[in-house]
Design a protein around this motif. Structure first.
Motif, PDB file in Angstrom:
ATOM      1  N   PRO A  24       0.826  -1.209   0.000  1.00  7.91           N
ATOM      2  CA  PRO A  24       0.000   0.000   0.000  1.00  7.91           C
ATOM      3  C   PRO A  24       0.859   1.258   0.000  1.00  7.91           C
ATOM      4  O   PRO A  24       1.931   1.299   0.603  1.00  7.91           O
ATOM      5  CB  PRO A  24      -0.792  -0.115   1.299  1.00  7.91           C
ATOM      6  N   VAL A  25       0.395   2.265  -0.701  1.00  9.18           N
ATOM      7  CA  VAL A  25       1.074   3.571  -0.752  1.00  9.18           C
ATOM      8  C   VAL A  25       0.017   4.634  -0.506  1.00  9.18           C
ATOM      9  O   VAL A  25      -1.038   4.624  -1.137  1.00  9.18           O
ATOM     10  CB  VAL A  25       1.733   3.797  -2.129  1.00  9.18           C
ATOM     11  N   PHE A  26       0.270   5.536   0.422  1.00 14.38           N
ATOM     12  CA  PHE A  26      -0.661   6.612   0.729  1.00 14.38           C
ATOM     13  C   PHE A  26      -0.077   7.938   0.273  1.00 14.38           C
ATOM     14  O   PHE A  26       1.089   8.236   0.529  1.00 14.38           O
ATOM     15  CB  PHE A  26      -0.936   6.692   2.240  1.00 14.38           C
ATOM     16  N   PHE A  27      -0.893   8.737  -0.399  1.00 13.78           N
ATOM     17  CA  PHE A  27      -0.533  10.106  -0.747  1.00 13.78           C
ATOM     18  C   PHE A  27      -1.360  10.999   0.152  1.00 13.78           C
ATOM     19  O   PHE A  27      -2.585  11.020   0.059  1.00 13.78           O
ATOM     20  CB  PHE A  27      -0.837  10.405  -2.225  1.00 13.78           C
ATOM     21  N   GLY A  28      -0.726  11.724   1.044  1.00 15.10           N
ATOM     22  CA  GLY A  28      -1.464  12.548   2.003  1.00 15.10           C
ATOM     23  C   GLY A  28      -1.618  11.815   3.315  1.00 15.10           C
ATOM     24  O   GLY A  28      -0.826  10.951   3.672  1.00 15.10           O
ATOM     25  N   ASP A  29      -2.684  12.168   4.056  1.00 15.00           N
ATOM     26  CA  ASP A  29      -2.925  11.576   5.367  1.00 15.00           C
ATOM     27  C   ASP A  29      -3.346  10.118   5.255  1.00 15.00           C
ATOM     28  O   ASP A  29      -4.080   9.740   4.348  1.00 15.00           O
ATOM     29  CB  ASP A  29      -4.030  12.341   6.101  1.00 15.00           C
ATOM     30  N   SER A  30      -2.882   9.334   6.200  1.00 21.64           N
ATOM     31  CA  SER A  30      -3.293   7.941   6.278  1.00 21.64           C
ATOM     32  C   SER A  30      -4.775   7.880   6.623  1.00 21.64           C
ATOM     33  O   SER A  30      -5.260   8.677   7.430  1.00 21.64           O
ATOM     34  CB  SER A  30      -2.482   7.218   7.350  1.00 21.64           C
ATOM     35  N   PRO A  31      -5.522   6.949   6.048  1.00 20.41           N
ATOM     36  CA  PRO A  31      -6.940   6.815   6.402  1.00 20.41           C
ATOM     37  C   PRO A  31      -7.162   6.522   7.880  1.00 20.41           C
ATOM     38  O   PRO A  31      -8.239   6.759   8.397  1.00 20.41           O
ATOM     39  CB  PRO A  31      -7.413   5.636   5.544  1.00 20.41           C
TER      40      PRO A  31
END
Length: 57
Positions: A24-31
């Motif tokens: 997984p890769v997150f752009f911005g805040d983590s869910p």
């Protein structure tokens, strides 16, 4: 979650193979920490051109 299965075992295996290497890769805040975050998915191939990397979708 609904399991997807194919009549042909070969097709069933090739659909599961890439998941072994997915991350997984997150752009911005983590869910996990943001109420306004949304999740989407996609795929890309990382290509090295000289000393630069290019993500191709």
């Amino acid at each position: 979650m609904i399991a997807v299965s194919f009549d042909n075992p070969f097709f069933d295996q090739i659909t599961r193979y890439p998941v072994q290497f997915a991350a997984p890769v997150f752009f911005g805040d983590s869910p996990n920490i943001s109420n306004s975050a949304s999740l989407n998915n996609g795929t890309a191939a990382l290509v090295k051109l000289g000393d630069k990397y290019l993500a191709v979708t």
